[in-house]
Design a protein around this motif. Structure first.
Motif, PDB file in Angstrom:
ATOM      1  N   THR A   1       0.867  -1.174   0.000  1.00  0.00           N
ATOM      2  CA  THR A   1       0.000   0.000   0.000  1.00  0.00           C
ATOM      3  C   THR A   1       0.906   1.227   0.000  1.00  0.00           C
ATOM      4  N   LEU A   2       0.957   1.935  -1.136  1.00  0.00           N
ATOM      5  CA  LEU A   2       1.966   2.963  -1.349  1.00  0.00           C
ATOM      6  C   LEU A   2       1.340   4.295  -1.725  1.00  0.00           C
ATOM      7  N   THR A   3       2.057   5.384  -1.400  1.00  0.00           N
ATOM      8  CA  THR A   3       1.654   6.727  -1.809  1.00  0.00           C
ATOM      9  C   THR A   3       2.836   7.411  -2.474  1.00  0.00           C
ATOM     10  N   LEU A   4       2.596   7.964  -3.655  1.00  0.00           N
ATOM     11  CA  LEU A   4       3.622   8.686  -4.395  1.00  0.00           C
ATOM     12  C   LEU A   4       3.253  10.159  -4.468  1.00  0.00           C
ATOM     13  N   SER A   5       4.249  11.032  -4.393  1.00  0.00           N
ATOM     14  CA  SER A   5       3.989  12.464  -4.471  1.00  0.00           C
ATOM     15  C   SER A   5       5.002  13.111  -5.395  1.00  0.00           C
ATOM     16  N   THR A   6       4.626  13.272  -6.648  1.00  0.00           N
ATOM     17  CA  THR A   6       5.478  13.912  -7.651  1.00  0.00           C
ATOM     18  C   THR A   6       4.682  14.999  -8.373  1.00  0.00           C
ATOM     19  N   ALA A   7       4.007  15.823  -7.553  1.00  0.00           N
ATOM     20  CA  ALA A   7       3.222  16.935  -8.073  1.00  0.00           C
ATOM     21  C   ALA A   7       2.238  16.439  -9.138  1.00  0.00           C
ATOM     22  N   CYS A   8       2.202  17.105 -10.287  1.00  0.00           N
ATOM     23  CA  CYS A   8       1.180  16.799 -11.298  1.00  0.00           C
ATOM     24  C   CYS A   8       1.434  15.499 -12.055  1.00  0.00           C
ATOM     25  N   ALA A   9       2.531  14.817 -11.758  1.00  0.00           N
ATOM     26  CA  ALA A   9       2.791  13.507 -12.357  1.00  0.00           C
ATOM     27  C   ALA A   9       2.421  12.368 -11.415  1.00  0.00           C
ATOM     28  N   SER A  10       1.929  12.698 -10.224  1.00  0.00           N
ATOM     29  CA  SER A  10       1.687  11.682  -9.189  1.00  0.00           C
ATOM     30  C   SER A  10       0.735  10.584  -9.643  1.00  0.00           C
ATOM     31  N   GLY A  11      -0.389  10.967 -10.256  1.00  0.00           N
ATOM     32  CA  GLY A  11      -1.368   9.967 -10.677  1.00  0.00           C
ATOM     33  C   GLY A  11      -0.818   9.007 -11.711  1.00  0.00           C
ATOM     34  N   SER A  12      -0.073   9.540 -12.679  1.00  0.00           N
ATOM     35  CA  SER A  12       0.530   8.683 -13.703  1.00  0.00           C
ATOM     36  C   SER A  12       1.606   7.785 -13.108  1.00  0.00           C
ATOM     37  N   HIS A  13       2.405   8.345 -12.200  1.00  0.00           N
ATOM     38  CA  HIS A  13       3.412   7.521 -11.535  1.00  0.00           C
ATOM     39  C   HIS A  13       2.748   6.393 -10.745  1.00  0.00           C
ATOM     40  N   ALA A  14       1.640   6.687 -10.085  1.00  0.00           N
ATOM     41  CA  ALA A  14       0.948   5.656  -9.308  1.00  0.00           C
ATOM     42  C   ALA A  14       0.506   4.503 -10.198  1.00  0.00           C
ATOM     43  N   VAL A  15      -0.053   4.819 -11.360  1.00  0.00           N
ATOM     44  CA  VAL A  15      -0.505   3.776 -12.288  1.00  0.00           C
ATOM     45  C   VAL A  15       0.684   2.983 -12.823  1.00  0.00           C
ATOM     46  N   GLY A  16       1.761   3.691 -13.180  1.00  0.00           N
ATOM     47  CA  GLY A  16       2.940   3.011 -13.697  1.00  0.00           C
ATOM     48  C   GLY A  16       3.589   2.101 -12.675  1.00  0.00           C
TER      49      GLY A  16
END
Length: 402
Positions: free
Chosen positions: A147-162
């Motif tokens: 169960t992970l959380t990523l925070s890369t500003a406006c790329a966060s959602g795409s990074h999460a899917v990848g």
């Protein structure tokens, strides 16, 4: 891409100003209907700007009254969107330990953070922490795997899917619920973006204000949203007879290493990210049927992205659409929201038009889909996200094949 690495998208869920469901969002995109309006960012009405909030939202039926009091609005959006995605997928058909959750968020509970300044209560930290969304999803979905959380500003959602795809490829999970969520509708956020010149603060018609790649573009409209996808092994999805919207075949992640808030002027990091995603998918550039662009409507980002696209694909070589013209910019949720739209485009073989763009900037030599939807053959599509901090994330989706 080897067959055992194939990942299917079997469920989609959204909550955003442009649609409280996947169907409503898709209809608004196809008809270029942007629901943006003048929005008061504080209770006193001293900060008012065009924006895309979600009207009349309530998490009732997804969270109990007690749970709602313990969660920020961003998390509430996430729970609703993710649970809708799971329902759309027909459930999670694997043991709890083989289920994973990956969320992307830029701010976490920003409303809780701002309202708690000077008067925090015992629930301030649980409401404000960025990983609260991932926690609540793990509980609601009985997911005891990663169960992970990523925070890369406006790329966060795409990074999460990848990164969710990578968990499946690595054998660490069989099903992953992945996406992004953000509710940045606070006075401080609006004032900051407005004063930076990135966000539109005044306009005659909010619904027509965000015009990506247009000569007269003035910036983005702030929005709130949550978007989630259910990813699972392609063989497993076929075995259970699931509806497959698309397959996720490639993922790229790079950094500009250039400037905190400005993109590389030639889009060098963006191009490298797209190349990496296509290579991961085993997809040549000339096979891409369309691109769901980051397309923020800001002066620097649109030109940098267009240059990256031209350098990789050639001038106006691939149809491009920019969803933020309808949805506004939901920051960390944007990439996941656009991933959902890309899957719908492949499933329906239709690319929604970019709303509001009338005069294409000569510096942006792209084949922008405008005015009406465009019918396209089934084939690979690229979804791009480029963020503050120089974070770049790109996803390659393809039509499911037998």
């Amino acid at each position: 891409m080897t067959h055992e690495n194939a990942v299917a998208v079997t469920g989609l869920g959204v909550r955003c100003g442009a649609g409280a469901s996947v169907g409503a969002l898709w209809e608004n995109l196809l008809t270029s209907r942007c629901p943006a309006r003048m929005h008061a960012f504080d209770t006193e009405g001293t900060v008012v700007a065009p924006a895309c909030p979600m009207p009349e939202f309530t998490p009732e039926g997804y969270l109990t009254a007690k749970e709602a009091r313990r969660t920020d609005r961003s998390v509430q959006l996430a729970v609703c969107a993710a649970m809708d995605a799971v329902t759309d997928a027909g459930g999670l058909h694997v043991p709890a330990g083989r289920r994973a959750v990956v969320t992307g968020t830029g701010y976490g509970g920003v409303i809780a953070q701002e309202s708690g300044i000077g008067r925090p209560d015992v629930l301030y930290v649980p409401r404000a922490m960025p990983n609260a969304g991932a926690h609540w999803l793990s509980v609601k979905l009985d997911a005891t795997g990663p169960t992970l959380t990523l925070s890369t500003a406006c790329a966060s959602g795409s990074h999460a899917v990848g990164e969710a795809m990578q968990l499946i490829r690595a054998g660490r999970a069989d099903v992953v619920v992945a996406g992004g969520h953000e509710s940045p509708m606070t006075a401080t956020t609006a004032l900051s973006f407005g004063r930076s010149g990135a966000m539109i603060t005044e306009c005659e018609d909010p619904a027509r204000a965000l015009c990506p790649f247009d000569t007269d573009r003035q910036g983005f409209l702030l929005a709130e949203a949550a978007a989630f996808l259910v990813l699972e092994r392609l063989d497993d999805a076929r075995r259970r007879g699931a509806r497959i919207y698309a397959t996720l075949t490639g993922y790229g992640s790079t950094s500009d290493a250039h400037h905190l808030t400005a993109p590389h002027p030639e889009g060098a990091g963006a191009r490298a990210c797209m190349e990496q995603a296509l290579a991961d998918a085993g997809t040549p550039a000339d096979a891409v049927t369309h691109i769901n662009a980051h397309g923020t409507g800001t002066a620097l980002n649109d030109v940098a992205e267009a240059r990256a696209l031209t350098a990789l694909f050639g001038p106006a070589a691939v149809p491009v659409t920019a969803c933020k013209s309808v949805t506004g910019h939901s920051l960390a949720a944007a990439g996941a929201l656009e991933a959902v739209v890309t899957c719908l485009s492949l499933h329906e073989e239709i690319v929604p038009p970019t709303a509001n763009t009338v005069r294409l900037d000569p510096q942006c030599d792209v084949d922008l889909v405008t005015a009406r939807p465009r019918k396209l053959p089934a084939g690979p599509a690229l979804s791009t996200s480029f963020a503050f901090g120089g974070h770049n994330a790109c996803l390659v989706f393809d039509a499911p094949r037998s």
